[in-house]
Write a protein that holds these residues in place. Structure first.
Motif, PDB file in Angstrom:
ATOM      1  N   UNK A 173       0.794  -1.218   0.000  1.00  0.00           N
ATOM      2  CA  UNK A 173       0.000   0.000   0.000  1.00  0.00           C
ATOM      3  C   UNK A 173       0.826   1.267   0.000  1.00  0.00           C
ATOM      4  N   UNK A 174       2.157   1.121   0.144  1.00  0.00           N
ATOM      5  CA  UNK A 174       3.051   2.280   0.113  1.00  0.00           C
ATOM      6  C   UNK A 174       3.949   2.149  -1.112  1.00  0.00           C
ATOM      7  N   UNK A 175       3.805   3.034  -2.112  1.00  0.00           N
ATOM      8  CA  UNK A 175       4.544   2.858  -3.369  1.00  0.00           C
ATOM      9  C   UNK A 175       6.054   2.998  -3.238  1.00  0.00           C
ATOM     10  N   UNK A 176       6.517   3.910  -2.384  1.00  0.00           N
ATOM     11  CA  UNK A 176       7.951   4.148  -2.240  1.00  0.00           C
ATOM     12  C   UNK A 176       8.509   3.404  -1.027  1.00  0.00           C
ATOM     13  N   UNK A 177       9.751   2.926  -1.114  1.00  0.00           N
ATOM     14  CA  UNK A 177      10.373   2.266   0.036  1.00  0.00           C
ATOM     15  C   UNK A 177      10.501   3.231   1.222  1.00  0.00           C
ATOM     16  N   UNK A 178      10.423   2.685   2.406  1.00  0.00           N
ATOM     17  CA  UNK A 178      10.585   3.459   3.633  1.00  0.00           C
ATOM     18  C   UNK A 178      11.941   3.135   4.238  1.00  0.00           C
ATOM     19  N   UNK A 179      12.669   4.147   4.661  1.00  0.00           N
ATOM     20  CA  UNK A 179      13.983   3.944   5.264  1.00  0.00           C
ATOM     21  C   UNK A 179      13.911   4.334   6.737  1.00  0.00           C
ATOM     22  N   UNK A 180      14.269   3.387   7.606  1.00  0.00           N
ATOM     23  CA  UNK A 180      14.268   3.617   9.049  1.00  0.00           C
ATOM     24  C   UNK A 180      15.706   3.568   9.557  1.00  0.00           C
ATOM     25  N   UNK A 181      16.114   4.607  10.263  1.00  0.00           N
ATOM     26  CA  UNK A 181      17.418   4.608  10.925  1.00  0.00           C
ATOM     27  C   UNK A 181      17.175   4.291  12.393  1.00  0.00           C
TER      28      UNK A 181
END
Length: 282
Positions: A173-181
């Protein structure tokens, strides 16, 4: 769910060396037949490839690294749950099943051939950052997780308290990757969490650790003392753990002598576990 990985980590390497040595003896003394011939031919190929890599690869290589890589590849062809563990990896696994380790607090698995989040552990950096069950981890720092084994993924995400790690997440449901630090922390896993809901006892098992059976027994005793009408056992998002711990849990709900589980080898040998508790929850 548990095996004896330490034995494997020390024995498999010598077995290959012995097999290669036997191949030399076989070639001088007698001809292998049937499965022995097939194994000999494949090990001969393996030995030749190993020799070519050591001689001609653009960079210097270490035989130990090449052979361990081959072992990991061999077990990777079986199923997502079979893996080769070095003594260091086995030590890490022991730390985790005891309930405390340095990391970000994610229980991971393989789904659709992708590294997936089974569940973030409550109160951990991953949980606070908003990582969710069902997320797919595509990168750890700059390293792709494609074809990465579960053990290698765990090793990459583990680390000392206070160190940083970047996780790239693909979420439905989220088109762009998510980056978590994430900032690693000491992860303490309480495998048994209990409370009262009206007149019912509620207990959640987050995984099966060494102390899970003992801690569950304490929770059940409290329920008895409070004379609950019933008990809710919540196993949602439980990734598994030690087989012996699962037996310890099961026998608290079963009469003494009842078969809990058995394992059966390819040769037909069975190992059985029976409930020993005489004071199960009613």
């Amino acid at each position: 769910m548990e095996q004896q990985p330490r034995r494997k980590s020390w024995v498999v390497g010598p077995m290959i060396a012995l097999a290669l040595l036997c191949g030399v003896v076989i070639g001088k003394g007698w001809e292998p037949t049937g499965h022995a011939r097939e194994t000999y031919e494949e090990l001969k190929t393996f030995s030749e490839v190993l020799n070519q890599v050591q001689k001609h690869y653009v960079e210097e290589t270490k035989p130990k690294d090449l052979i361990q890589g081959a072992i990991r590849g061999m077990l990777g062809t079986l199923d997502p749950h079979s893996a080769y563990m070095t003594p260091e990896m086995y030590k890490e696994m022991q730390v985790e099943t005891r309930g405390e380790f340095g990391g970000v607090g994610i229980q991971i698995g393989v789904k659709d051939n992708r590294l997936s989040v089974i569940a973030p552990i409550e109160g951990t950096p991953a949980y606070r950052a908003g990582i969710k069950a069902g997320d797919f981890i595509t990168k750890v720092n700059e390293d792709s997780t494609k074809d990465l084994s579960l053990m290698d993924a765990v090793t990459k995400m583990r680390g000392p308290k206070g160190s940083k790690v970047n996780l790239t997440i693909q979420r439905d449901g989220t088109p762009e990757p998510l980056v978590f630090t994430l900032l690693r922390d000491t992860i303490k896993i309480e495998s048994v969490k209990s409370k009262m809901i009206d007149n019912l006892g509620y207990v959640r098992l987050t995984q099966f650790q060494e102390a899970t059976g003992r801690d569950l027994s304490k929770a059940i005793k409290q329920f008895r003392d409070q004379k609950v009408q019933g008990t809710i056992l919540d196993l949602r998002n439980n990734p598994g753990g030690l087989l012996t711990a699962a037996v310890d849990v099961s026998e608290q709900f079963l009469p003494s002598g009842k078969l809990v589980v058995y394992t059966k080898s390819r040769e037909g040998k069975k190992d059985e576990w029976f409930a020993k508790s005489k004071d199960q929850l009613e």
